[in-house]
Scaffold this active site. Sequence first.
Site, mmCIF file in Angstrom:
data_model
loop_
_atom_site.group_PDB
_atom_site.id
_atom_site.type_symbol
_atom_site.label_atom_id
_atom_site.label_comp_id
_atom_site.label_asym_id
_atom_site.label_seq_id
_atom_site.Cartn_x
_atom_site.Cartn_y
_atom_site.Cartn_z
ATOM 1 N N CYS A 70 0.680 -1.166 0.166
ATOM 2 C CA CYS A 70 -0.118 0.138 0.012
ATOM 3 C C CYS A 70 0.877 1.332 -0.003
ATOM 4 O O CYS A 70 0.666 2.100 -0.941
ATOM 5 C CB CYS A 70 -0.898 -0.166 1.274
ATOM 6 S SG CYS A 70 -2.245 -1.342 1.114
HETATM 7 N N1 LIG Z 1 -2.409 -6.306 1.638
HETATM 8 C C1 LIG Z 1 -3.126 -5.121 2.207
HETATM 9 O O1 LIG Z 1 -2.819 -4.656 3.354
HETATM 10 C C2 LIG Z 1 -4.189 -4.085 1.362
HETATM 11 C C3 LIG Z 1 -5.011 -3.373 2.296
HETATM 12 C C4 LIG Z 1 -5.933 -2.423 1.705
HETATM 13 C C5 LIG Z 1 -6.103 -2.785 0.214
HETATM 14 N N2 LIG Z 1 -5.365 -3.576 -0.515
HETATM 15 C C6 LIG Z 1 -5.568 -3.531 -1.972
HETATM 16 O O2 LIG Z 1 -6.182 -4.700 -2.098
HETATM 17 C C7 LIG Z 1 -5.776 -5.397 -3.649
HETATM 18 C C8 LIG Z 1 -5.474 -6.685 -3.411
HETATM 19 O O3 LIG Z 1 -4.145 -6.812 -2.570
HETATM 20 P P1 LIG Z 1 -3.813 -8.200 -1.692
HETATM 21 O O4 LIG Z 1 -2.751 -7.728 -0.702
HETATM 22 O O5 LIG Z 1 -4.982 -8.997 -1.303
HETATM 23 O O6 LIG Z 1 -3.033 -8.775 -2.812
HETATM 24 P P2 LIG Z 1 -2.422 -10.396 -3.004
HETATM 25 O O7 LIG Z 1 -1.207 -10.374 -3.948
HETATM 26 O O8 LIG Z 1 -2.302 -10.533 -1.486
HETATM 27 O O9 LIG Z 1 -3.631 -11.118 -3.259
HETATM 28 C C9 LIG Z 1 -4.322 -11.054 -4.724
HETATM 29 C C10 LIG Z 1 -4.821 -12.231 -5.073
HETATM 30 O O10 LIG Z 1 -5.602 -12.180 -6.390
HETATM 31 C C11 LIG Z 1 -5.059 -13.311 -7.334
HETATM 32 N N3 LIG Z 1 -5.481 -12.981 -8.689
HETATM 33 C C12 LIG Z 1 -4.777 -12.129 -9.470
HETATM 34 N N4 LIG Z 1 -5.603 -11.737 -10.723
HETATM 35 C C13 LIG Z 1 -6.472 -12.581 -10.572
HETATM 36 C C14 LIG Z 1 -7.635 -12.920 -11.301
HETATM 37 N N5 LIG Z 1 -7.794 -12.300 -12.531
HETATM 38 N N6 LIG Z 1 -8.518 -13.585 -10.979
HETATM 39 C C15 LIG Z 1 -8.448 -14.147 -9.668
HETATM 40 N N7 LIG Z 1 -7.528 -13.946 -8.773
HETATM 41 C C16 LIG Z 1 -6.572 -13.237 -9.148
HETATM 42 C C17 LIG Z 1 -3.590 -13.656 -7.104
HETATM 43 O O11 LIG Z 1 -3.209 -14.858 -7.464
HETATM 44 C C18 LIG Z 1 -3.532 -13.394 -5.513
HETATM 45 O O12 LIG Z 1 -3.907 -14.571 -4.646
HETATM 46 C C19 LIG Z 1 -4.989 -4.341 -3.904
HETATM 47 O O13 LIG Z 1 -5.362 -3.283 -4.859
HETATM 48 C C20 LIG Z 1 -4.188 -3.654 -2.877
HETATM 49 O O14 LIG Z 1 -3.630 -2.277 -2.844
HETATM 50 C C21 LIG Z 1 -4.347 -4.243 -0.004
#
Ligand SMILES: NC(=O)c1ccc[n+]([C@@H]2O[C@H](COP(=O)([O-])OP(=O)(O)OC[C@H]3O[C@@H](n4cnc5c(N)ncnc54)[C@H](O)[C@@H]3O)[C@@H](O)[C@H]2O)c1
Length: 396
Positions: free
Chosen positions: A253
Amino acid sequence: MRVAIIGQGYVGLTIAVGAAAAGHKVIGFDLNQDLVERLNSGKPHIEGISDSQLAGFISSGLFTASTDPSDLEGSGAIVIAVPTPLDSNRNPDLSFVHAAAELINQQVKTPALIINESTSYPGTLRNEIAPRILGVEHLFASSPERVDPGNTQWGTKNTPRLVGGLTPAALAKAREFYGSFCDSIIEVSSPEVAEAAKIFENTFRQVNIALVNEFAQISDALGISSREVIEAAATKPYGFMPFNPGPGVGGHCIPVDPSYLAHVANEVGVPATFIKRANEVNLAMPAYVVKRVIAGCGESIKDKMVVVVGVSYKSNVADTRETPAAAVIDLLREQGAKVVWHDELVGSWRGESSSPIAGADIAVVVTTHDGVDIDAIKGCGYVFDCTGYLAGVDGI
Ligand SMILES: NC(=O)c1ccc[n+]([C@@H]2O[C@H](COP(=O)([O-])OP(=O)(O)OC[C@H]3O[C@@H](n4cnc5c(N)ncnc54)[C@H](O)[C@@H]3O)[C@@H](O)[C@H]2O)c1
């Protein structure tokens, strides 16, 4: 309601568990076959969700992980929770969001509430997602995720949830959905406000962390402790919020989201000067750490055994994405040091494994997890602490 969540990472799985706890029947969709198998065997991959909790939802039929796109059809709500990284030029990479939207377009023919929780710039729902999903009267809403991995005080349930809809009907439906498992729903007038609020929150943190990192360097040059100054300033009951200096910023983030804001600012012709400068200051912190280590040792670190303690980007999580530990290690190696790292949560990373702390000439503490072996760190010849956790040693 049947709920499909696209992406089962930190955000998607957290929401999946929240929705399942409210009695929704959740399909956790992900392209990663190994992850899906792991989840279906009741083994969560993130902190804050226990094996027994996940196994309970699986056995009661409230959670199933899947790689089968046809499982998306028939869902009342579909949540997009996929990565939104930066490309090699540090510009937004919306390819995962586009792929998720295209997947919904191909697979879902029954009207559903489609929510984007992935962090992105204002206009993403309206211009990047909705136009890719055609031919069905879906409702579209934006509800940026605020999850803070490892935070035991604030979780999905008690963190106020922002919601903006493309239409009043979408907003009402999104309010109803999140109201089933979140305590407080805050409606905003458009998806753009919700999207912008999320990236502004993280830009606020990035800029303040950069400010305190610069202040730490000024304080050190003045011979005073920045942490003591910050503690003193924080006694003011209004108008001041303490941030702590450190080796830089990490995770998905803080180092990433502000660049989404800078990108959209650039498109509308407004220079995002604070974001640019904050990036520079934070990215320069590993070099500052190494400079201080060399100065603190009073001699070259060439051929010295250095252990970097804590390589995840923050305490008590195993997440190494964008961790400043990577640059600290690389820069120490450039100076000829023999560098190993220790992290009891990370275990293996960049093709290397966690090493013991004891016996190193120099310990550089980047992140501390609960229960870290302080005696072993203090037993090293020279200790530099980036966290403020250890008393009586050099550090920032
Ligand atoms: N990690 C955090 O603390 C956090 C907090 C708030 C917001 N976010 C936001 O949330 C979003 C996701 O982040 P995250 O940390 O969960 O990511 P992550 O990398 O932990 O998980 C994302 C998942 O999506 C899957 N994926 C990718 N493309 C895909 C598709 N087309 N179909 C199905 N699955 C697919 C990947 O295999 C992965 O398992 C981002 O935009 C991030 O900025 C993250």
